[in-house]
Design a protein around this motif. Sequence first.
Motif, PDB file in Angstrom:
ATOM      1  N   PRO A  65       0.826  -1.210   0.000  1.00 24.15           N
ATOM      2  CA  PRO A  65       0.000   0.000   0.000  1.00 24.15           C
ATOM      3  C   PRO A  65       0.859   1.259   0.000  1.00 24.15           C
ATOM      4  N   GLY A  66       0.228   2.417  -0.218  1.00 21.90           N
ATOM      5  CA  GLY A  66       0.930   3.685  -0.064  1.00 21.90           C
ATOM      6  C   GLY A  66       1.459   3.786   1.358  1.00 21.90           C
ATOM      7  N   GLY A 153      -3.742   3.864   0.719  1.00 19.78           N
ATOM      8  CA  GLY A 153      -2.777   3.743   1.803  1.00 19.78           C
ATOM      9  C   GLY A 153      -3.438   4.067   3.136  1.00 19.78           C
ATOM     10  N   ASN A 227      -1.289  -6.378   2.074  1.00 21.78           N
ATOM     11  CA  ASN A 227      -0.112  -5.507   1.988  1.00 21.78           C
ATOM     12  C   ASN A 227       0.689  -5.767   0.713  1.00 21.78           C
TER      13      ASN A 227
END
Length: 483
Positions: A65-66, A153, A227
């Motif tokens: 993720p971000g 994110g 993730n």
Amino acid sequence: MSIDRRFLLTCAAALPLAGALSRTALTAEANGTGKAAYTLRIATGLVELSPEHIVSTTLYNGQFPGPLIRLTEGKQVVVDIFNDTDKPEQLHWHGQFVPVDVDGAAEEGTPYIPAHGMRRISFIPKPSGLRFYHTHVVPMNNLALGTYTGQAGPVYIEPANDPGAYDREVFLVLKEFLPSFSQGGDMAMDFLAGKPIKELQDIGSKADEQFKGPKGYEVGYEVFGINGKMLGHGDPIRVKQGERVLFHVLNASAGEIRSLALPGHMFKVISLDGNLVPTPMHVPLLWLGTAERISAIVEMNHPGVWVLGDLSDDDRDHGMGIVVEYAGTKGKPQWSKPKPYKWDYTMFGKAGAAPASPDETMDFTIVKHNAALNGFNEWLLNDKAFSMDTLTPVYTVHEGRRYRLKFRNASDDIHPLHLHRHSFELVHVGGKPTVGVVKDVVMLGGFQEVEFDFVADNPGMTLFHCHQQLHMDFGFMALFNYA
Ligand SMILES: [Cu+2]
């Protein structure tokens, strides 16, 4: 994405000194003239879900993720957002009480982050808890845009008070990749508490008679991961017996509902959508609609190597899970299917209390027109599909008033309903009254009703929509504006 709590506390202890030295810098930051606390870059990149599954998509800072953005409630922050793509972007701060200029929804009037340009934004983070950021452009039939990409994110806003006793935090971002259109899906639809309502089924049948023939397109996915890693790839979550792990789970899907179970363990749910619940409860599994978040503590008291995974065998086999490994144990990760369990938001509510009475009530009936828009289902709220051209309908609210929104679902789909820039309190779900469960997304079951209250306390245009990307793009949206 695992963060050691003691390590964080050590860093926090070192902060006051650095803070004293950079007072000028902080003032400049508050004015939006200094260095940003966070910089996000939107660009194409690769996600290696496994050595055999490397996906090219749009990302924040080249990762999925971000980056985890940690903010402090009430402390102003400056964020620079660069758009290195050739399409204008919107970055939405999901679940925060921010102004329209910052929120990240073009329908409300947030300016775009121009292609190959940037925006500097400044806002006061609130409320505390697990939030997130994601793109808010409208992909329609383009599966290379919007939430079909890897633009999501987590955000964690530190509360004034520590929420509970735990040793460690683990952030889990659930997301599918490589979308394609299909007809007919296999998503679980029968896990929500409550029963279908005959009157709503009748309305749905009438609409189906009018729009006969094949159902509209759905979106399916090739690979799944937590993730950004398929189950069995990436690092396991390494735990010790007796440890209490606080999981912050985010369903960052474009439209899928997710479930999560860890064989032999219970989840103590302490927050829904980042907000502490009045009655923390132990549950055997979690269900999360698109964009929902759950914070839950798991006491690690069942040594072994386990799969923390989705209940759907197909999705888990395609990667939706992560390994939990106790210190000193070895072997193939074990999975066992939990017993059926109804997900009931009201069990987290305050018992024996009555909600505040609303100043006004608005009713919405949700109807689906099968394949009515070039093969896509069209969604109507009170006979109106949202128009992206005229940005209507707009419902007027008055500052300071408490509104009760009642949604009646005359379709068989589950809808994760989302209100921007405000939270709401659930008052009636699946036929049961409740108080004190505060959220920004709630799943509404097929042919069921849900009621929630929100206080109009954040002036400006406010978007409401179903968070299922296909539903929102094809009609399931409305705006609330302050008088
Ligand atoms: Cu929906």
